[in-house]
Design an enzyme around this catalytic site. Structure first.
Site, short mmCIF file in Angstrom:
data_model
loop_
_atom_site.label_atom_id
_atom_site.label_comp_id
_atom_site.label_asym_id
_atom_site.label_seq_id
_atom_site.Cartn_x
_atom_site.Cartn_y
_atom_site.Cartn_z
CE1 TYR A 54 -3.41 -2.60 -0.12
CE2 TYR A 54 -3.91 -2.17 2.18
CZ TYR A 54 -4.16 -2.85 0.99
OH TYR A 54 -5.19 -3.76 0.94
N1 LIG Z 1 -7.13 -7.65 -0.11
C1 LIG Z 1 -7.33 -6.83 -1.12
O1 LIG Z 1 -7.03 -7.14 -2.28
C2 LIG Z 1 -7.92 -5.49 -0.85
C3 LIG Z 1 -8.37 -4.68 -1.92
C4 LIG Z 1 -8.93 -3.45 -1.60
C5 LIG Z 1 -9.03 -3.04 -0.28
N2 LIG Z 1 -8.57 -3.85 0.74
C6 LIG Z 1 -8.64 -3.44 2.16
O2 LIG Z 1 -9.96 -3.06 2.45
C7 LIG Z 1 -9.98 -1.72 2.91
C8 LIG Z 1 -11.27 -1.08 2.54
O3 LIG Z 1 -11.38 -0.94 1.12
P1 LIG Z 1 -12.04 0.35 0.54
O4 LIG Z 1 -11.26 1.53 0.98
O5 LIG Z 1 -12.27 0.15 -0.91
O6 LIG Z 1 -13.43 0.27 1.35
P2 LIG Z 1 -14.81 0.98 1.40
O7 LIG Z 1 -15.09 1.09 2.83
O8 LIG Z 1 -15.77 0.24 0.53
O9 LIG Z 1 -14.60 2.44 0.75
C9 LIG Z 1 -13.90 3.40 1.46
C10 LIG Z 1 -14.09 4.79 0.91
O10 LIG Z 1 -15.47 5.12 0.84
C11 LIG Z 1 -15.68 6.45 1.31
N3 LIG Z 1 -16.44 6.36 2.57
C12 LIG Z 1 -16.25 5.49 3.60
N4 LIG Z 1 -17.13 5.70 4.58
C13 LIG Z 1 -17.91 6.71 4.17
C14 LIG Z 1 -19.02 7.38 4.75
N5 LIG Z 1 -19.48 7.02 5.95
N6 LIG Z 1 -19.60 8.39 4.05
C15 LIG Z 1 -19.15 8.73 2.82
N7 LIG Z 1 -18.10 8.15 2.24
C16 LIG Z 1 -17.48 7.14 2.88
C17 LIG Z 1 -14.29 7.06 1.53
O11 LIG Z 1 -13.81 7.60 0.29
P3 LIG Z 1 -13.93 9.18 -0.12
O12 LIG Z 1 -14.27 9.96 1.11
O13 LIG Z 1 -12.58 9.48 -0.68
O14 LIG Z 1 -14.99 9.20 -1.18
C18 LIG Z 1 -13.47 5.82 1.83
O15 LIG Z 1 -12.09 5.99 1.62
C19 LIG Z 1 -8.71 -1.11 2.33
O16 LIG Z 1 -8.31 0.05 3.02
C20 LIG Z 1 -7.75 -2.24 2.48
O17 LIG Z 1 -7.26 -2.30 3.81
C21 LIG Z 1 -8.03 -5.06 0.46
#
Ligand SMILES: NC(=O)c1ccc[n+]([C@@H]2O[C@H](COP(=O)([O-])OP(=O)(O)OC[C@H]3O[C@@H](n4cnc5c(N)ncnc54)[C@H](OP(=O)(O)O)[C@@H]3O)[C@@H](O)[C@H]2O)c1
Length: 312
Positions: A54
């Site tokens: 990351y």
């Molecule tokens: N194993 C893998 O291959 C893999 C792949 C991807 C992710 N991951 C892990 O999973 C974690 C989560 O993934 P993700 O970041 O895609 O998850 P997500 O929770 O689906 O999306 C997160 C994004 O959504 C927005 N958000 C979150 N809560 C919110 C709320 N209450 N209101 C409005 N907007 C909100 C924010 O972006 P904005 O504010 O910028 O719009 C935030 O950065 C990663 O950080 C990582 O640790 C693992």
């Protein structure tokens, strides 16, 4: 915040986990990232997910600055190995695993991680070699447990079988993408895991923010959002007007329960006991406080059916 046991381990993890992809050590200023980590602990989140890859190692470096200020036994720290590092290193060979765990521990300023995960399946390396190296990492006290991510049901079953045959460390967790907009793990990954004492910790449970309902069909994305910054790539599959219009239909269901659309979407993921934790990303502390509110919400069958009918 409620906590669940992670597979056949003695780790108890919060139902909401804080992820660090794109955000910490990446898009956010350090002070903003620190405020998010503080908000996570304030909300009772004890589970932090990162990866060597990351932001080219900077996510681990950031966590290595802020986490050691807290008692080591007050949080469960998970990282991953596989993806290509800035120097070209990648994969799940023995040499890579032994090198990458030391790199991660140095960046994290930690003596051990609680969970060391294969970020993907490596088709170029025999599975025995990977599992034996991970077992040695556990025996050296550098990781307490091992997990996998983005492995399919057969790959998980093969890993479990080899671990039994050779006495390797047990796989206790699987990390797939899982959300109302991505239900594929229900077919292979979740049954294979549940039969073998493996929990799911699911990524992008909000479909990168789409399932908060903040993106309106036919309207430009606000400049501060992930869709505005990166919506042309991996996230674009969720940004069509048809999907965004369906997500808007979750709003009244959520409102009727006193929840936000995002909380409803996270509660839906957590309705399944096979899921130990939903890994959320967050760019602001308020998002974390809101997302944490999904823990402990019980959705009755009628609500689950109504939600699933909207997105079928
Ligand atoms: N194993 C893998 O291959 C893999 C792949 C991807 C992710 N991951 C892990 O999973 C974690 C989560 O993934 P993700 O970041 O895609 O998850 P997500 O929770 O689906 O999306 C997160 C994004 O959504 C927005 N958000 C979150 N809560 C919110 C709320 N209450 N209101 C409005 N907007 C909100 C924010 O972006 P904005 O504010 O910028 O719009 C935030 O950065 C990663 O950080 C990582 O640790 C693992």
């Amino acid at each position: 915040m409620n906590y669940r046991r992670l597979g056949d381990s003695d780790l108890r993890v919060s139902e909401i986990c804080l992820g660090s992809w794109l955000t910490y050590g990446g898009a956010l200023e350090k002070s903003e990232a620190e405020a998010c980590v503080d908000a996570a602990f304030d909300a009772g989140i004890n589970f932090i997910d990162t990866a060597n890859v990351y932001s080219g190692g900077r996510a681990e470096e950031f966590l290595g600055e802020v986490l050691p200020r807290r008692r080591r036994d007050s949080y469960v720290l998970a990282t991953k190995v596989f993806g290509e590092m800035p120097d070209g290193d990648r994969g799940l060979s023995r040499a890579q695993i032994l090198k990458q765990i030391d790199g991660s521990l140095t960046r994290l300023r930690a003596e051990y991680v609680d969970l060391y995960q294969c970020h993907a399946y490596d088709r170029d390396v025999p599975l025995e070699e990977t599992l034996e190296a991970l077992t040695d990492v556990v025996r050296a006290g550098k990781a307490r447990y091992i997990g996998v991510s983005n492995w399919n049901g057969k790959q998980i079953r093969d890993g479990v079988r080899l671990a039994r045959e050779h006495g390797f460390a047990k796989i206790v967790s699987s990390q797939p993408e899982y959300s109302l907009l991505h239900r594929r793990p229900e077919r292979g990954i979740m049954p294979a895991s549940a039969a073998n004492g493996i929990s799911q910790i699911v990524w992008s449970p909000l479909a990168q923010g789409v399932l908060t309902g903040k993106y309106m069909p036919g309207q430009a994305f606000e400049a501060t959002t992930r869709a505005a910054a990166r919506g042309d790539g991996f996230m674009s599959r969720y940004l069509g007007d048809d999907v965004l219009a369906r997500v808007q239909r979750l709003r009244p269901i959520a409102g009727g329960l006193g929840l936000t659309t995002g909380q409803l979407s996270l509660a839906w993921v957590l309705r399944d006991e096979r899921v130990a934790s939903a890994i959320v990303g967050a760019s602001r502390p308020e998002q974390i406080a809101e997302n944490a509110g999904a823990s402990g919400v019980d959705l009755d069958d009628a609500t689950v059916n109504a939600i699933e009918a909207v997105l079928a």
